[in-house]
Design a protein around this motif. Structure first.
Motif, PDB file in Angstrom:
ATOM      1  N   ASP A  31       0.912  -1.287   0.128  1.00  0.00           N
ATOM      2  CA  ASP A  31      -0.116   0.011  -0.187  1.00  0.00           C
ATOM      3  C   ASP A  31       1.033   1.236   0.138  1.00  0.00           C
ATOM      4  N   VAL A  32       0.692   2.176  -1.023  1.00  0.00           N
ATOM      5  CA  VAL A  32       1.340   3.521  -1.131  1.00  0.00           C
ATOM      6  C   VAL A  32       0.580   4.415  -1.012  1.00  0.00           C
ATOM      7  N   GLY A  33      -0.651   4.450  -0.817  1.00  0.00           N
ATOM      8  CA  GLY A  33      -1.490   5.635  -0.325  1.00  0.00           C
ATOM      9  C   GLY A  33      -2.764   5.493  -1.193  1.00  0.00           C
ATOM     10  N   ASN A  34      -3.682   6.460  -1.291  1.00  0.00           N
ATOM     11  CA  ASN A  34      -4.624   6.566  -1.986  1.00  0.00           C
ATOM     12  C   ASN A  34      -4.714   7.786  -3.254  1.00  0.00           C
ATOM     13  N   MET A  35      -5.738   7.710  -4.006  1.00  0.00           N
ATOM     14  CA  MET A  35      -5.821   8.793  -4.913  1.00  0.00           C
ATOM     15  C   MET A  35      -6.339   9.959  -4.038  1.00  0.00           C
ATOM     16  N   PRO A  36      -6.323  11.158  -4.473  1.00  0.00           N
ATOM     17  CA  PRO A  36      -6.966  12.333  -3.684  1.00  0.00           C
ATOM     18  C   PRO A  36      -8.294  12.335  -4.051  1.00  0.00           C
ATOM     19  N   ALA A  37      -8.969  12.635  -2.634  1.00  0.00           N
ATOM     20  CA  ALA A  37     -10.464  12.421  -2.723  1.00  0.00           C
ATOM     21  C   ALA A  37     -11.293  13.019  -3.748  1.00  0.00           C
ATOM     22  N   GLU A  38     -10.781  14.120  -4.298  1.00  0.00           N
ATOM     23  CA  GLU A  38     -11.764  15.026  -5.397  1.00  0.00           C
ATOM     24  C   GLU A  38     -11.450  13.758  -6.648  1.00  0.00           C
ATOM     25  N   ILE A  39     -10.641  13.277  -7.142  1.00  0.00           N
ATOM     26  CA  ILE A  39     -10.398  12.611  -8.091  1.00  0.00           C
ATOM     27  C   ILE A  39     -11.259  11.011  -8.050  1.00  0.00           C
ATOM     28  N   CYS A  40     -11.163  10.626  -6.715  1.00  0.00           N
ATOM     29  CA  CYS A  40     -11.928   9.576  -6.495  1.00  0.00           C
ATOM     30  C   CYS A  40     -13.438   9.798  -6.415  1.00  0.00           C
ATOM     31  N   ASN A  41     -13.912  11.046  -6.193  1.00  0.00           N
ATOM     32  CA  ASN A  41     -15.330  11.184  -5.903  1.00  0.00           C
ATOM     33  C   ASN A  41     -15.821  11.418  -7.368  1.00  0.00           C
ATOM     34  N   ALA A  42     -14.863  12.008  -8.433  1.00  0.00           N
ATOM     35  CA  ALA A  42     -15.203  11.935 -10.015  1.00  0.00           C
ATOM     36  C   ALA A  42     -15.166  10.637 -10.544  1.00  0.00           C
ATOM     37  N   VAL A  43     -13.964   9.719 -10.439  1.00  0.00           N
ATOM     38  CA  VAL A  43     -13.919   8.621 -10.993  1.00  0.00           C
ATOM     39  C   VAL A  43     -14.930   7.222 -10.566  1.00  0.00           C
ATOM     40  N   ALA A  44     -15.111   7.317  -9.270  1.00  0.00           N
ATOM     41  CA  ALA A  44     -15.967   6.098  -8.628  1.00  0.00           C
ATOM     42  C   ALA A  44     -17.118   6.078  -9.226  1.00  0.00           C
ATOM     43  N   PRO A  45     -18.099   6.898  -9.454  1.00  0.00           N
ATOM     44  CA  PRO A  45     -19.358   6.706  -9.861  1.00  0.00           C
ATOM     45  C   PRO A  45     -19.236   5.886 -11.409  1.00  0.00           C
ATOM     46  N   LEU A  46     -18.371   6.632 -12.411  1.00  0.00           N
ATOM     47  CA  LEU A  46     -18.034   5.975 -13.620  1.00  0.00           C
ATOM     48  C   LEU A  46     -17.454   4.614 -13.767  1.00  0.00           C
ATOM     49  N   TYR A  47     -16.502   4.226 -12.635  1.00  0.00           N
ATOM     50  CA  TYR A  47     -16.090   3.045 -12.477  1.00  0.00           C
ATOM     51  C   TYR A  47     -16.899   1.869 -11.911  1.00  0.00           C
ATOM     52  N   SER A  69       9.100  19.826   3.579  1.00  0.00           N
ATOM     53  CA  SER A  69       9.223  20.408   4.662  1.00  0.00           C
ATOM     54  C   SER A  69       9.544  19.351   5.550  1.00  0.00           C
ATOM     55  N   ARG A  70      10.308  20.107   6.896  1.00  0.00           N
ATOM     56  CA  ARG A  70      10.754  19.094   8.005  1.00  0.00           C
ATOM     57  C   ARG A  70       9.733  18.404   8.627  1.00  0.00           C
ATOM     58  N   HIS A  71       8.626  18.946   8.550  1.00  0.00           N
ATOM     59  CA  HIS A  71       7.245  18.386   8.991  1.00  0.00           C
ATOM     60  C   HIS A  71       6.451  17.268   8.324  1.00  0.00           C
ATOM     61  N   ALA A  72       7.265  17.154   7.037  1.00  0.00           N
ATOM     62  CA  ALA A  72       6.458  16.232   6.210  1.00  0.00           C
ATOM     63  C   ALA A  72       6.658  14.748   6.677  1.00  0.00           C
ATOM     64  N   LYS A  73       5.658  14.017   6.417  1.00  0.00           N
ATOM     65  CA  LYS A  73       5.854  12.569   7.180  1.00  0.00           C
ATOM     66  C   LYS A  73       6.151  11.454   5.983  1.00  0.00           C
ATOM     67  N   GLN A  74       5.901  11.860   4.566  1.00  0.00           N
ATOM     68  CA  GLN A  74       6.101  10.772   3.567  1.00  0.00           C
ATOM     69  C   GLN A  74       6.417  11.715   2.197  1.00  0.00           C
ATOM     70  N   ALA A  75       7.023  10.870   1.424  1.00  0.00           N
ATOM     71  CA  ALA A  75       7.152  11.306  -0.153  1.00  0.00           C
ATOM     72  C   ALA A  75       5.634  11.602  -0.667  1.00  0.00           C
ATOM     73  N   ILE A  76       5.687  12.405  -1.555  1.00  0.00           N
ATOM     74  CA  ILE A  76       4.416  12.361  -2.610  1.00  0.00           C
ATOM     75  C   ILE A  76       4.906  12.035  -3.990  1.00  0.00           C
ATOM     76  N   LEU A  77       3.764  11.033  -4.352  1.00  0.00           N
ATOM     77  CA  LEU A  77       3.936  10.221  -5.560  1.00  0.00           C
ATOM     78  C   LEU A  77       2.904  10.808  -6.358  1.00  0.00           C
ATOM     79  N   PHE A  78       3.332  11.037  -7.625  1.00  0.00           N
ATOM     80  CA  PHE A  78       2.460  11.529  -8.784  1.00  0.00           C
ATOM     81  C   PHE A  78       2.370  10.110  -9.861  1.00  0.00           C
ATOM     82  N   VAL A  79       0.984   9.806  -9.865  1.00  0.00           N
ATOM     83  CA  VAL A  79       0.712   8.715 -10.766  1.00  0.00           C
ATOM     84  C   VAL A  79       0.042   9.014 -12.022  1.00  0.00           C
ATOM     85  N   GLU A  80       0.661   8.462 -13.116  1.00  0.00           N
ATOM     86  CA  GLU A  80      -0.222   8.684 -14.449  1.00  0.00           C
ATOM     87  C   GLU A  80      -1.235   7.526 -14.611  1.00  0.00           C
ATOM     88  N   MET A  81      -2.469   7.666 -14.659  1.00  0.00           N
ATOM     89  CA  MET A  81      -3.484   6.808 -14.884  1.00  0.00           C
ATOM     90  C   MET A  81      -3.884   6.775 -16.323  1.00  0.00           C
TER      91      MET A  81
END
Length: 89
Positions: A31-47, A69-81
């Motif tokens: 598990d490396v994370g989740n898609m942003p909620a805004e994208i999920c909310n648009a894609v889920a009904p179609l899927y 930033s020094r406060h960050a807890k994880q890297a950010i991944l950009f995924v091309e779907m």
């Protein structure tokens, strides 16, 4: 993880925070994370309605934790779907 690594996108209706969630997994199932909620909310009904097929996904950019930033807890991944809308007829 590195650019061009394959990402599996799986539907996660049981997510406590968003029933439209899609989870991101490595090829080995980590598990490396989740898609942003805004994208999920648009894609889920179609899927869910069978109108969208996710064909593939890959890592397109990684912002390592060391570049954040020094406060960050994880890297950010950009995924091309890559997905296809089904049309009737």
């Amino acid at each position: 993880m590195k650019v061009e690594d394959v990402i599996r996108i799986t539907r996660d209706k049981e997510n406590a925070f968003n029933h439209n969630n899609f989870q991101l997994l490595t090829e080995k199932g980590k598990d490396v994370g989740n898609m942003p909620a805004e994208i999920c909310n648009a894609v889920a009904p179609l899927y869910d309605g069978g109108k969208l097929v996710i064909e593939s996904a890959e890592l397109s950019f990684v912002e390592p934790i060391s570049a954040r930033s020094r406060h960050a807890k994880q890297a950010i991944l950009f995924v091309e779907m890559h997905a296809k809308l089904k049309t009737s007829g």
